[in-house]
Design a protein around this motif. Structure first.
Motif, PDB file in Angstrom:
ATOM      1  N   GLY A  10       0.815  -1.200   0.000  1.00 57.83           N
ATOM      2  CA  GLY A  10       0.000   0.000   0.000  1.00 57.83           C
ATOM      3  C   GLY A  10       0.849   1.251   0.000  1.00 57.83           C
ATOM      4  O   GLY A  10       2.002   1.245  -0.436  1.00 57.83           O
ATOM      5  N   LEU A  11       0.256   2.315   0.518  1.00 63.15           N
ATOM      6  CA  LEU A  11       0.909   3.626   0.543  1.00 63.15           C
ATOM      7  C   LEU A  11       1.329   3.971   1.958  1.00 63.15           C
ATOM      8  O   LEU A  11       0.537   3.825   2.901  1.00 63.15           O
ATOM      9  N   VAL A  12       2.557   4.436   2.109  1.00 62.02           N
ATOM     10  CA  VAL A  12       3.067   4.798   3.421  1.00 62.02           C
ATOM     11  C   VAL A  12       3.996   6.006   3.277  1.00 62.02           C
ATOM     12  O   VAL A  12       4.606   6.196   2.215  1.00 62.02           O
ATOM     13  N   GLN A  13       4.089   6.805   4.325  1.00 61.42           N
ATOM     14  CA  GLN A  13       5.007   7.937   4.301  1.00 61.42           C
ATOM     15  C   GLN A  13       6.429   7.478   4.580  1.00 61.42           C
ATOM     16  O   GLN A  13       6.652   6.443   5.222  1.00 61.42           O
ATOM     17  N   ALA A  14       7.377   8.250   4.131  1.00 61.62           N
ATOM     18  CA  ALA A  14       8.779   7.952   4.386  1.00 61.62           C
ATOM     19  C   ALA A  14       9.008   7.802   5.890  1.00 61.62           C
ATOM     20  O   ALA A  14       8.486   8.593   6.688  1.00 61.62           O
ATOM     21  N   GLY A  15       9.771   6.784   6.231  1.00 60.24           N
ATOM     22  CA  GLY A  15      10.021   6.507   7.633  1.00 60.24           C
ATOM     23  C   GLY A  15       9.053   5.513   8.233  1.00 60.24           C
ATOM     24  O   GLY A  15       9.259   5.034   9.349  1.00 60.24           O
ATOM     25  N   GLY A  16       8.005   5.199   7.491  1.00 61.00           N
ATOM     26  CA  GLY A  16       6.989   4.276   7.984  1.00 61.00           C
ATOM     27  C   GLY A  16       7.355   2.821   7.762  1.00 61.00           C
ATOM     28  O   GLY A  16       8.448   2.498   7.284  1.00 61.00           O
ATOM     29  N   SER A  17       6.414   1.962   8.116  1.00 66.41           N
ATOM     30  CA  SER A  17       6.633   0.522   8.035  1.00 66.41           C
ATOM     31  C   SER A  17       5.469  -0.179   7.337  1.00 66.41           C
ATOM     32  O   SER A  17       4.331   0.307   7.389  1.00 66.41           O
ATOM     33  N   LEU A  18       5.782  -1.287   6.714  1.00 65.05           N
ATOM     34  CA  LEU A  18       4.772  -2.146   6.106  1.00 65.05           C
ATOM     35  C   LEU A  18       5.237  -3.587   6.234  1.00 65.05           C
ATOM     36  O   LEU A  18       6.442  -3.858   6.301  1.00 65.05           O
ATOM     37  N   THR A  19       4.269  -4.492   6.240  1.00 65.33           N
ATOM     38  CA  THR A  19       4.582  -5.911   6.227  1.00 65.33           C
ATOM     39  C   THR A  19       3.865  -6.574   5.065  1.00 65.33           C
ATOM     40  O   THR A  19       2.652  -6.403   4.901  1.00 65.33           O
ATOM     41  N   LEU A  20       4.618  -7.300   4.276  1.00 70.18           N
ATOM     42  CA  LEU A  20       4.057  -8.089   3.187  1.00 70.18           C
ATOM     43  C   LEU A  20       4.001  -9.545   3.608  1.00 70.18           C
ATOM     44  O   LEU A  20       4.883 -10.028   4.321  1.00 70.18           O
ATOM     45  N   SER A  21       2.969 -10.233   3.148  1.00 66.91           N
ATOM     46  CA  SER A  21       2.826 -11.658   3.404  1.00 66.91           C
ATOM     47  C   SER A  21       2.716 -12.399   2.085  1.00 66.91           C
ATOM     48  O   SER A  21       2.219 -11.854   1.093  1.00 66.91           O
ATOM     49  N   CYS A  22       3.156 -13.633   2.091  1.00 66.25           N
ATOM     50  CA  CYS A  22       3.094 -14.473   0.908  1.00 66.25           C
ATOM     51  C   CYS A  22       2.725 -15.877   1.376  1.00 66.25           C
ATOM     52  O   CYS A  22       3.526 -16.536   2.043  1.00 66.25           O
ATOM     53  N   MET A  83       9.104  -4.409   6.571  1.00 64.32           N
ATOM     54  CA  MET A  83       9.882  -3.295   6.026  1.00 64.32           C
ATOM     55  C   MET A  83       9.751  -2.085   6.944  1.00 64.32           C
ATOM     56  O   MET A  83       8.644  -1.591   7.167  1.00 64.32           O
ATOM     57  N   ASN A  84      10.870  -1.647   7.474  1.00 64.93           N
ATOM     58  CA  ASN A  84      10.913  -0.488   8.359  1.00 64.93           C
ATOM     59  C   ASN A  84      11.720   0.634   7.709  1.00 64.93           C
ATOM     60  O   ASN A  84      12.488   0.407   6.780  1.00 64.93           O
ATOM     61  N   SER A  85      11.549   1.830   8.248  1.00 62.26           N
ATOM     62  CA  SER A  85      12.296   3.000   7.753  1.00 62.26           C
ATOM     63  C   SER A  85      12.216   3.104   6.233  1.00 62.26           C
ATOM     64  O   SER A  85      13.225   3.303   5.550  1.00 62.26           O
ATOM     65  N   LEU A  86      11.025   2.960   5.716  1.00 63.45           N
ATOM     66  CA  LEU A  86      10.844   2.985   4.267  1.00 63.45           C
ATOM     67  C   LEU A  86      11.184   4.346   3.683  1.00 63.45           C
ATOM     68  O   LEU A  86      10.924   5.394   4.300  1.00 63.45           O
ATOM     69  N   GLN A  87      11.759   4.297   2.503  1.00 64.64           N
ATOM     70  CA  GLN A  87      12.163   5.504   1.785  1.00 64.64           C
ATOM     71  C   GLN A  87      11.510   5.514   0.406  1.00 64.64           C
ATOM     72  O   GLN A  87      11.129   4.459  -0.110  1.00 64.64           O
ATOM     73  N   PRO A  88      11.399   6.679  -0.218  1.00 65.97           N
ATOM     74  CA  PRO A  88      10.775   6.746  -1.553  1.00 65.97           C
ATOM     75  C   PRO A  88      11.424   5.805  -2.560  1.00 65.97           C
ATOM     76  O   PRO A  88      10.730   5.275  -3.443  1.00 65.97           O
TER      77      PRO A  88
END
Length: 120
Positions: A10-22, A83-88
């Motif tokens: 999805g969409l997240v701001q820089a510095g944010g976190s996301l988790t993907l599952s498979c 995924m942590n500390s996400l960047q553009p």
């Protein structure tokens, strides 16, 4: 035959976190090494990280080392990408991959892809 179904992203701001599952179908998931790749617009698909069949060994691309973590739950037939500390520059379509070599034959399967967009 193994089917890989991805979720998360999805969409997240820089510095944010996301988790993907498979999540994999079938009863042989634990016999597959798994990994994550990504493809940004106009670029080739690149390696992100991988995890061994038991989950005891992982390796990462230098660009994500220290920020991304791969794990797996064989009882759930699922591999994760935290995924942590996400960047553009992490913006891409992310794909999970499962592969094994059995009786000399290499079996490779891909998930359908999940969009990750990081805004600055």
């Amino acid at each position: 035959q193994v089917q890989l179904v991805q979720s998360g992203g999805g969409l997240v701001q820089a510095g944010g976190s996301l988790t993907l599952s498979c999540e994999a179908s079938g009863r042989t998931f634990r016999s597959y090494a798994t990994g994550w790749f990504r493809q940004a617009p106009g670029k080739e698909r690149e390696f992100v990280g991988a995890i061994s069949r038991s989950g005891g060994s992982t390796r990462y691309a230098d660009s994500v080392k220290g920020r991304f973590t791969i794990s797996r739950a064989n009882a759930k037939n699922t591999v994760y990408l935290q995924m942590n500390s996400l960047q553009p520059e992490d913006t891409a379509v992310y794909y999970c991959k499962a592969q094994r070599v059995l009786s000399g034959a290499k079996n490779v399967y891909w998930g359908q892809g999940t969009q990750v967009t990081v805004s600055s």
